[in-house]
Design an enzyme around this catalytic site. Sequence first.
Site, PDB file in Angstrom:
ATOM      1  N   GLU A 198      28.270 -37.723  15.966  1.00  0.00           N
ATOM      2  CA  GLU A 198      29.709 -37.469  16.511  1.00  0.00           C
ATOM      3  C   GLU A 198      30.723 -38.012  15.780  1.00  0.00           C
ATOM      4  O   GLU A 198      30.497 -38.997  14.759  1.00  0.00           O
ATOM      5  CB  GLU A 198      29.738 -38.071  17.998  1.00  0.00           C
ATOM      6  CG  GLU A 198      28.764 -37.610  18.835  1.00  0.00           C
ATOM      7  CD  GLU A 198      29.227 -36.027  19.082  1.00  0.00           C
ATOM      8  OE1 GLU A 198      30.229 -35.468  19.547  1.00  0.00           O
ATOM      9  OE2 GLU A 198      28.174 -35.279  18.804  1.00  0.00           O
TER      10      GLU A 198
ATOM     11  N   ALA B 166      25.939  -7.142  21.636  1.00  0.00           N
ATOM     12  CA  ALA B 166      26.869  -7.325  22.817  1.00  0.00           C
ATOM     13  C   ALA B 166      27.579  -5.907  23.228  1.00  0.00           C
ATOM     14  O   ALA B 166      28.278  -5.850  24.413  1.00  0.00           O
ATOM     15  CB  ALA B 166      28.403  -8.233  21.921  1.00  0.00           C
TER      16      ALA B 166
ATOM     17  N   LYS C 115      25.448 -35.275  28.031  1.00  0.00           N
ATOM     18  CA  LYS C 115      24.606 -33.867  28.268  1.00  0.00           C
ATOM     19  C   LYS C 115      23.931 -34.088  29.588  1.00  0.00           C
ATOM     20  O   LYS C 115      23.609 -33.029  30.056  1.00  0.00           O
ATOM     21  CB  LYS C 115      23.841 -33.897  26.952  1.00  0.00           C
ATOM     22  CG  LYS C 115      24.525 -33.698  25.689  1.00  0.00           C
ATOM     23  CD  LYS C 115      23.987 -34.147  24.489  1.00  0.00           C
ATOM     24  CE  LYS C 115      24.254 -33.528  23.044  1.00  0.00           C
ATOM     25  NZ  LYS C 115      23.752 -34.126  22.094  1.00  0.00           N
TER      26      LYS C 115
ATOM     27  N   THR D 225      31.638 -28.891  10.782  1.00  0.00           N
ATOM     28  CA  THR D 225      30.114 -28.386  10.809  1.00  0.00           C
ATOM     29  C   THR D 225      30.003 -27.306  11.807  1.00  0.00           C
ATOM     30  O   THR D 225      29.287 -26.277  11.368  1.00  0.00           O
ATOM     31  CB  THR D 225      29.342 -29.678  11.492  1.00  0.00           C
ATOM     32  OG1 THR D 225      29.765 -30.807  10.571  1.00  0.00           O
ATOM     33  CG2 THR D 225      27.951 -29.349  11.458  1.00  0.00           C
ATOM     34  N   VAL D 226      30.334 -27.376  13.223  1.00  0.00           N
ATOM     35  CA  VAL D 226      29.850 -26.202  14.097  1.00  0.00           C
ATOM     36  C   VAL D 226      30.959 -25.004  13.857  1.00  0.00           C
ATOM     37  O   VAL D 226      30.203 -23.913  13.827  1.00  0.00           O
ATOM     38  CB  VAL D 226      29.840 -26.723  15.500  1.00  0.00           C
ATOM     39  CG1 VAL D 226      29.470 -25.496  16.579  1.00  0.00           C
ATOM     40  CG2 VAL D 226      29.071 -27.837  15.757  1.00  0.00           C
TER      41      VAL D 226
ATOM     42  N   LYS E  86      30.534 -31.511  24.718  1.00  0.00           N
ATOM     43  CA  LYS E  86      29.782 -32.011  25.867  1.00  0.00           C
ATOM     44  C   LYS E  86      30.793 -33.019  26.521  1.00  0.00           C
ATOM     45  O   LYS E  86      30.823 -33.260  27.832  1.00  0.00           O
ATOM     46  CB  LYS E  86      28.504 -32.661  25.759  1.00  0.00           C
ATOM     47  CG  LYS E  86      28.434 -33.433  24.489  1.00  0.00           C
ATOM     48  CD  LYS E  86      28.099 -32.451  23.391  1.00  0.00           C
ATOM     49  CE  LYS E  86      28.192 -33.434  22.129  1.00  0.00           C
ATOM     50  NZ  LYS E  86      27.544 -33.180  20.794  1.00  0.00           N
TER      51      LYS E  86
ATOM     52  N   GLU F 111      26.893 -23.510  26.277  1.00  0.00           N
ATOM     53  CA  GLU F 111      25.465 -23.522  25.948  1.00  0.00           C
ATOM     54  C   GLU F 111      25.208 -24.723  24.644  1.00  0.00           C
ATOM     55  O   GLU F 111      24.437 -25.503  24.838  1.00  0.00           O
ATOM     56  CB  GLU F 111      24.779 -22.254  25.687  1.00  0.00           C
ATOM     57  CG  GLU F 111      23.387 -22.381  25.184  1.00  0.00           C
ATOM     58  CD  GLU F 111      22.599 -22.672  26.293  1.00  0.00           C
ATOM     59  OE1 GLU F 111      22.324 -21.827  27.153  1.00  0.00           O
ATOM     60  OE2 GLU F 111      21.915 -23.914  26.132  1.00  0.00           O
TER      61      GLU F 111
ATOM     62  N   GLY G 145      26.081 -34.323   9.122  1.00  0.00           N
ATOM     63  CA  GLY G 145      27.034 -33.479  10.100  1.00  0.00           C
ATOM     64  C   GLY G 145      26.385 -33.504  11.428  1.00  0.00           C
ATOM     65  O   GLY G 145      26.888 -32.774  12.491  1.00  0.00           O
TER      66      GLY G 145
HETATM   67  P1  NDP Z   1      33.479 -31.643  12.625  1.00  0.00           P
HETATM   68  O1  NDP Z   1      34.248 -33.051  12.566  1.00  0.00           O
HETATM   69  O2  NDP Z   1      32.628 -31.339  11.806  1.00  0.00           O
HETATM   70  O3  NDP Z   1      34.612 -30.640  13.087  1.00  0.00           O
HETATM   71  C1  NDP Z   1      35.803 -30.788  13.563  1.00  0.00           C
HETATM   72  C2  NDP Z   1      36.918 -29.876  13.272  1.00  0.00           C
HETATM   73  O4  NDP Z   1      38.000 -30.076  14.150  1.00  0.00           O
HETATM   74  C3  NDP Z   1      37.518 -29.797  11.778  1.00  0.00           C
HETATM   75  O5  NDP Z   1      37.703 -28.668  11.378  1.00  0.00           O
HETATM   76  C4  NDP Z   1      38.630 -30.677  11.942  1.00  0.00           C
HETATM   77  O6  NDP Z   1      39.880 -30.255  11.175  1.00  0.00           O
HETATM   78  C5  NDP Z   1      39.431 -30.221  13.151  1.00  0.00           C
HETATM   79  N1  NDP Z   1      40.035 -31.435  14.036  1.00  0.00           N
HETATM   80  C6  NDP Z   1      39.554 -32.431  14.223  1.00  0.00           C
HETATM   81  N2  NDP Z   1      40.710 -33.200  14.882  1.00  0.00           N
HETATM   82  C7  NDP Z   1      41.843 -32.377  14.940  1.00  0.00           C
HETATM   83  C8  NDP Z   1      42.959 -32.389  15.453  1.00  0.00           C
HETATM   84  N3  NDP Z   1      43.346 -33.556  16.284  1.00  0.00           N
HETATM   85  N4  NDP Z   1      43.743 -31.339  15.522  1.00  0.00           N
HETATM   86  C9  NDP Z   1      43.371 -30.142  15.034  1.00  0.00           C
HETATM   87  N5  NDP Z   1      41.991 -30.102  14.518  1.00  0.00           N
HETATM   88  C10 NDP Z   1      41.302 -31.012  14.543  1.00  0.00           C
HETATM   89  O7  NDP Z   1      32.909 -31.688  14.178  1.00  0.00           O
HETATM   90  P2  NDP Z   1      31.745 -30.868  14.552  1.00  0.00           P
HETATM   91  O8  NDP Z   1      31.798 -29.619  14.206  1.00  0.00           O
HETATM   92  O9  NDP Z   1      30.358 -31.765  14.349  1.00  0.00           O
HETATM   93  O10 NDP Z   1      31.716 -30.959  16.185  1.00  0.00           O
HETATM   94  C11 NDP Z   1      32.567 -30.237  16.797  1.00  0.00           C
HETATM   95  C12 NDP Z   1      32.242 -30.085  18.487  1.00  0.00           C
HETATM   96  O11 NDP Z   1      31.027 -29.425  18.608  1.00  0.00           O
HETATM   97  C13 NDP Z   1      32.182 -31.438  18.877  1.00  0.00           C
HETATM   98  O12 NDP Z   1      32.714 -31.316  20.410  1.00  0.00           O
HETATM   99  C14 NDP Z   1      30.831 -31.958  18.906  1.00  0.00           C
HETATM  100  O13 NDP Z   1      30.525 -32.765  19.951  1.00  0.00           O
HETATM  101  C15 NDP Z   1      30.178 -30.556  19.224  1.00  0.00           C
HETATM  102  N6  NDP Z   1      28.848 -30.573  18.693  1.00  0.00           N
HETATM  103  C16 NDP Z   1      28.370 -30.679  17.468  1.00  0.00           C
HETATM  104  C17 NDP Z   1      27.150 -30.731  17.036  1.00  0.00           C
HETATM  105  C18 NDP Z   1      26.740 -31.035  15.419  1.00  0.00           C
HETATM  106  O14 NDP Z   1      25.560 -30.991  15.219  1.00  0.00           O
HETATM  107  N7  NDP Z   1      27.782 -31.503  14.819  1.00  0.00           N
HETATM  108  C19 NDP Z   1      26.061 -29.909  18.001  1.00  0.00           C
HETATM  109  C20 NDP Z   1      26.674 -29.720  19.109  1.00  0.00           C
HETATM  110  C21 NDP Z   1      27.857 -29.976  19.659  1.00  0.00           C
HETATM  111  P3  NDP Z   1      39.270 -30.750   9.279  1.00  0.00           P
HETATM  112  O15 NDP Z   1      37.978 -29.834   9.065  1.00  0.00           O
HETATM  113  O16 NDP Z   1      40.348 -30.278   8.745  1.00  0.00           O
HETATM  114  O17 NDP Z   1      39.171 -32.151   9.589  1.00  0.00           O
HETATM  115  N1  HSE Z   2      25.686 -35.781  17.785  1.00  0.00           N
HETATM  116  C1  HSE Z   2      25.112 -34.879  18.706  1.00  0.00           C
HETATM  117  C2  HSE Z   2      23.591 -35.078  18.418  1.00  0.00           C
HETATM  118  C3  HSE Z   2      25.541 -33.511  18.088  1.00  0.00           C
HETATM  119  O1  HSE Z   2      23.159 -36.061  17.331  1.00  0.00           O
HETATM  120  O2  HSE Z   2      22.701 -35.007  19.301  1.00  0.00           O
HETATM  121  C4  HSE Z   2      24.806 -32.499  19.021  1.00  0.00           C
HETATM  122  O3  HSE Z   2      25.103 -32.413  20.260  1.00  0.00           O
END
Ligand code: NDP
Ligand code: HSE
Length: 436
Positions: free
Chosen positions: A190, A33, A205, A13-14, A105, A129, A187
């Site tokens: 967590e 930048a 957080k 997602t991110v 976080k 951030e 998305g």
């Molecule tokens: P996702 O699950 O959508 O993405 C995680 C990514 O990491 C995927 O591309 C996955 O690969 C890869 N991945 C997961 N496990 C492994 C592993 N063991 N080895 C290698 N690659 C791995 O997570 P998010 O994008 O939602 O979240 C990412 C971070 O951002 C987290 O720390 C979350 O707490 C934080 N966050 C998320 C927010 C949100 O709105 N979603 C908002 C703010 C913070 P693959 O795609 O192939 O499975």
């Molecule tokens: N799972 C978290 C939330 C993502 O719903 O707020 C953003 O940090």
Amino acid sequence: MKPVTVGVLGLGTVGGGTVNVLKRNAGEIARRAGREIVVTRASARDLNRTRICATDGITLTADPFEIVNDPDIDVVVELIGGYDLAKQLVLTAIANGKHVVTANKALIALHGNEIFAEASKKGVMVMFEAAVAGGIPIIKAIREGLAGNRIKWLAGIINGTGNFILTEMRDKGRDFADVLGEAQALGYAEADPTFDVEGIDAGHKLTILASIAFGIPLQFEKVFTEGITKITRLDVEYAEALGYRIKNLGIARKTEEGIELRVHPTLIPKRRLIANVDGVMNAVLVCGDAVGPTLYYGAGAGAEPTASAVVADLVDVVRAMTSDPENRVPHLAFQADAIADIPVLPVDEIKTAYYLRLTAEDKPGVLADVSRILAAHNISIEALIQKEPPQGETSVPIIMLTQLTLEKEMNAAIAAIEALTTVSGKVARIRLETLG
Ligand code: NDP
Ligand code: HSE
């Protein structure tokens, strides 16, 4: 000038949102930048999965260590999540002299003290951030915008998933599990959604916010957390009738005795702006001694709102890359040697007001017994409502609002009330804050 090269760990997602924003706004970002910022490498577990971003021009790998060890990468963006692998990757990137941006976080709340110490030794930046309140630049606001203040307290809706669930349940009468499923599909949630609904994510957080607000070490283990799973429709309705709304709040307050760090469902007056923050939106109220209360609002989760924060960190890193490390904004807002070990209060010592709901027999003397117990624990009743008994039943719901009291006194009073033979079941208790 040569573009800054970025390696993105995680293309979910991110990660996907970050690649999209960097590409779409490349011109504006470079103007801000002073250099182009280009993602040259990215990692994911499954390289065949369809992504929300285009990956042309990006070399993909299933091994994120290739990226943190790649001498051609200037900045590593960690968007995998979790504790162990993310920690190893970030520490390796730092050891290799790379700057790091993360949205993780959990990682910062649990391992941030160690990570920042290593980063300081190597003279690199670790920016986070996006780790708090998604797209809201709350870290920057507290760390820089409010740097002239003594922060008195802050309170925030800092989990988008939880707020989305509470809003949909209240407005549409939807089922908890159904809304959680939608938050996952969008998305927002967590990888382990219990983090969202049990207050753990908000606790991570809050740990970060409290550290940059008060200049204390990151100490997640001292945060009191309670989730939203026990909130019933009945309590939502009674709270509304009394002029309150239930929100899951993270609260950090500096008192004479120490610092309160707590996450729990909270009744707040409906007239407060923060009570009207709905859906996946987040909001954080920060009260400084000079500025008074300030409110920050925006999307708390989702691909592009979070990417907005990640990219802002990247721009900051690029701007500060050539400055001396000692002239940069400190990771935790206060200079590392000025972080103070102010005690964090155990939850028993926290003072708050309460909403209580109990079911009691509809006969003389019952209310007097309950009042006597509360009085014995120095708890004053602010308001009391006794509902009509439901058709054919002899028990009635009693709803009370109390004045400020110590948590340990309330625990003892609730135990005594539940032991009354005229009271059935558990006493529902939700803390109440006026946020005045
Ligand atoms: P996702 O699950 O959508 O993405 C995680 C990514 O990491 C995927 O591309 C996955 O690969 C890869 N991945 C997961 N496990 C492994 C592993 N063991 N080895 C290698 N690659 C791995 O997570 P998010 O994008 O939602 O979240 C990412 C971070 O951002 C987290 O720390 C979350 O707490 C934080 N966050 C998320 C927010 C949100 O709105 N979603 C908002 C703010 C913070 P693959 O795609 O192939 O499975
Ligand atoms: N799972 C978290 C939330 C993502 O719903 O707020 C953003 O940090």
